[in-house]
Write an enzyme that holds these catalytic residues in place. Structure first.
Site, PDB file in Angstrom:
ATOM      1  N   ASP A  21      43.406  40.015  44.788  1.00 42.64           N
ATOM      2  CA  ASP A  21      42.746  40.090  46.091  1.00 42.64           C
ATOM      3  C   ASP A  21      42.969  38.788  46.877  1.00 42.64           C
ATOM      4  OD1 ASP A  21      40.796  41.589  47.783  1.00 42.64           O
ATOM      5  OD2 ASP A  21      39.513  39.859  47.403  1.00 42.64           O
TER       6      ASP A  21
ATOM      7  N   GLU B 252      47.780  41.039  47.027  1.00 40.68           N
ATOM      8  CA  GLU B 252      47.444  41.462  48.388  1.00 40.68           C
ATOM      9  C   GLU B 252      47.704  40.232  49.256  1.00 40.68           C
ATOM     10  OE1 GLU B 252      43.606  42.732  51.107  1.00 40.68           O
ATOM     11  OE2 GLU B 252      43.541  41.021  49.788  1.00 40.68           O
TER      12      GLU B 252
HETATM   13  C1  NOJ Z   1      40.386  42.502  50.457  1.00 34.99           C
HETATM   14  C2  NOJ Z   1      39.708  43.710  49.896  1.00 34.99           C
HETATM   15  O1  NOJ Z   1      40.627  44.761  49.839  1.00 34.99           O
HETATM   16  C3  NOJ Z   1      38.523  43.989  50.795  1.00 34.99           C
HETATM   17  O2  NOJ Z   1      37.939  45.240  50.533  1.00 34.99           O
HETATM   18  C4  NOJ Z   1      37.540  42.859  50.632  1.00 34.99           C
HETATM   19  O3  NOJ Z   1      36.459  43.044  51.520  1.00 34.99           O
HETATM   20  C5  NOJ Z   1      38.202  41.504  50.922  1.00 34.99           C
HETATM   21  N1  NOJ Z   1      39.505  41.377  50.318  1.00 34.99           N
HETATM   22  C6  NOJ Z   1      37.357  40.390  50.393  1.00 34.99           C
HETATM   23  O4  NOJ Z   1      37.397  40.380  48.997  1.00 34.99           O
END
Ligand code: NOJ
Length: 533
Positions: free
Chosen positions: A198, A263
């Site tokens: 993440d 990500e």
């Molecule tokens: C990306 C995640 O996919 C999202 O759902 C989240 O709110 C943020 N990162 C913070 O962790």
């Protein structure tokens, strides 16, 4: 070839996938019971969103303990059983690692906050107020407001790039870096096949904490996302130190044959910046590249997006059209039948590109964004916002498994978000109808698997920026997408080509030298071997 090179992934938003215990929230027993559906569909990798103990302020992306399972989702035994069932079915499992921030209820943060002189203080970013008072710098949170919250006790501010309940960890602290190695090993020892990382672009910060340059003036009616975009994130995102962390994790992952998928959400989707996370082959194995979600349905813009992306990272990006954070693709692409047809046609292209494509749960049913009434909305991004439509609830409603009020999602309480789907959108109805969109996706996955050149061969463009059709060749396969408004011709390489898959018509027809492609339509063609003799 690595095990992920020929696979298609599937994102499971755990809260909304399948509820085993009837409390209205998806869980591990529910997921385990539905894994055979994913195997039937033909995906090879399942990414499961966070399931760790959490106060759920950001629905699990606020982790209070990295090495446990929140009771809402089951137990560690349920987790183990789910992984074992996935492996039995031949599925690999990636879990979501959330290293940029914890929950403010994590014991590290409790210790850090309560003892300014203690060893845990440096696990987070604490700073004195600016001279004259107020936050230490001009950084803003992705979710609205300043990225700093004041702590009365120690009279310092702590940093949070998301909610105030999600304090950012300090990745310049070697103790934290070492401690996190153990988190990875804990889950790898429990046989996960890798991690989706993440906010992979965000871990390291510039420790001098200078103001970010401002690109545009901020006005009161702007959404948090727009405000965030008013700044150049020169000091809070995409710092050079990130790659050292991934190099370290790569060495751990390689010991287990596991994969790291980042990500990497960078503003403006500059592929050259994203590619730095994967291109040296010693950091992340794959990085999500999000431009396809933001590129308009227009052939030259789409062609340029993919050409630039593949120039930057010829095989290391991951592709998706929808996620638990973004409006669902059929809605974005025009809605209704047209939106669904475009999303399927677009998927043909993404599944034929080098890299690792993902479906988000419900993509295979052609689900559009759901309409969630204001009183049932849950996402903090919506409630912290002038414009509640900015919230992410519409893409997070539960999977519709079968007709009925609870959609086969739960046998008990009210689902945590409304089901909001018609019978025709359910798995049960679509599975029983060979003409359904679900069967089209399944066929696409099967054809992709069977066409080995789509995994092994280099990509060669057949069209250019000015053409209505985006076309390329990989070995003895051709992929083409007509993203214009009218049927258009594609010149084919020499030989005879059999329609292996079309988003619009049956397979089987044979073409030579050229073919006409509908609008919208995505096709996969396989070259017919010349008969010997
Ligand atoms: C990306 C995640 O996919 C999202 O759902 C989240 O709110 C943020 N990162 C913070 O962790």
């Amino acid at each position: 070839m690595r095990w992920w090179d020929s696979e298609v992934g599937y994102e499971v938003y755990l809260r909304s996938f399948a509820d085993g215990n009837g409390d209205g929230v998806g869980d591990f027993p529910g997921l385990a019971a539905k894994l055979d559906y994913l195997a039937w569909l033909g995906v090879g990798i399942v990414w499961i969103t966070p399931f760790y103990p959490s106060p759920m302020r950001d629905f699990g992306y606020d982790v209070a303990d990295y090495v446990g399972v929140d009771p809402l989702f089951g137990t560690l035994d349920d987790f183990d059983a789910c992984i074992a069932e996935a492996h039995r079915l031949g599925l690999r499992v990636l879990i979501d690692l959330v290293p940029n921030h914890t929950s403010d209820q994590h014991r590290w943060f409790h210790a850090s906050r309560s003892d300014p002189d203690g060893s845990m203080r440096g696990y987070y970013h604490w700073r004195d107020p600016a001279v004259g008072g107020g936050p230490p710098n001009n950084w803003v949170s992705h979710f609205g407001g300043p990225a700093w919250s004041y702590d009365e006790g120690s009279q310092q501010y702590y940093l949070h790039l998301f909610l105030p309940e999600q304090p950012d960890l300090n990745w310049s602290n070697p103790d934290l870096v070492r401690e996190f190695d153990g988190v990875l090993e804990f889950w790898l020892d429990r046989e996960v096949d890798g991690f989706r990382v993440d906010v992979a672009q965000g871990l390291v910060k510039n420790m001098l904490m200078p103001d970010n340059p401002q690109r545009f003036p901020v006005t009161p009616e702007m959404s948090p996302r727009q405000v965030f975009g008013c700044y150049e994130h020169r000091y809070d995102l995409d710092q050079a130190g990130n790659t050292a962390i991934y190099r370290r994790w790569r060495a751990i992952a390689e010991r287990y044959g596991a994969m790291l998928l980042g990500e990497v959400y960078l503003r403006d989707n500059n592929p050259n910046l994203v590619s730095r996370y994967v291109s040296k082959q010693d950091g992340l194995h794959r990085a999500f590249y999000f431009a396809p979600m933001h590129t308009p349905w227009e052939p030259s813009a789409m062609w340029s997006t993919f050409r630039d992306a593949l120039d930057a990272a010829p095989r290391d990006f991951s592709w998706a059209l929808s996620s638990h954070d973004d409006p669902r693709a059929p809605t974005r692409l025009g809605g209704g039948e047209l939106g669904r047809a475009r999303a399927l046609a677009y998927s043909v292209l993404l599944f034929a590109l080098p890299g690792l494509p993902f479906l988000y749960q419900g993509d295979e049913l052609g689900l559009e964004e759901a309409d969630v009434p204001p009183e049932q909305r849950q996402d903090p991004v919506g409630s912290r916002n002038q414009n509640p439509a900015d919230g992410r609830d519409g893409c997070r409603t539960p999977m519709p498994w079968a007709p009925g009020p609870a959609g086969g999602f739960t046998h008990g309480a009210e689902p945590w978000l409304p089901i909001a789907r018609s019978d025709d959108e359910t798995v049960a109805v679509q599975r029983g109808d060979p003409g359904s969109i679900l069967h089209k996706y399944r066929e696409l996955l099967a054809v992709r698997r069977a066409l080995g050149d789509l995994h092994a061969c280099e990509l060669e463009w057949l069209t250019d920026r000015s053409a209505p059709v985006i076309g390329f060749r990989r070995g003895d396969c051709v992929c083409a997408l007509n993203a214009a408004d009218a049927p258009a011709d594609l010149a084919l390489p020499p030989g005879q080509w059999r329609m292996a898959f079309s988003s619009e018509r049956p397979a089987g027809a044979v073409f030579e030298s050229a073919m006409t492609i509908d609008a919208p339509e995505g096709v996969l063609l396989a070259r017919i071997p010349r008969s010997l003799g």
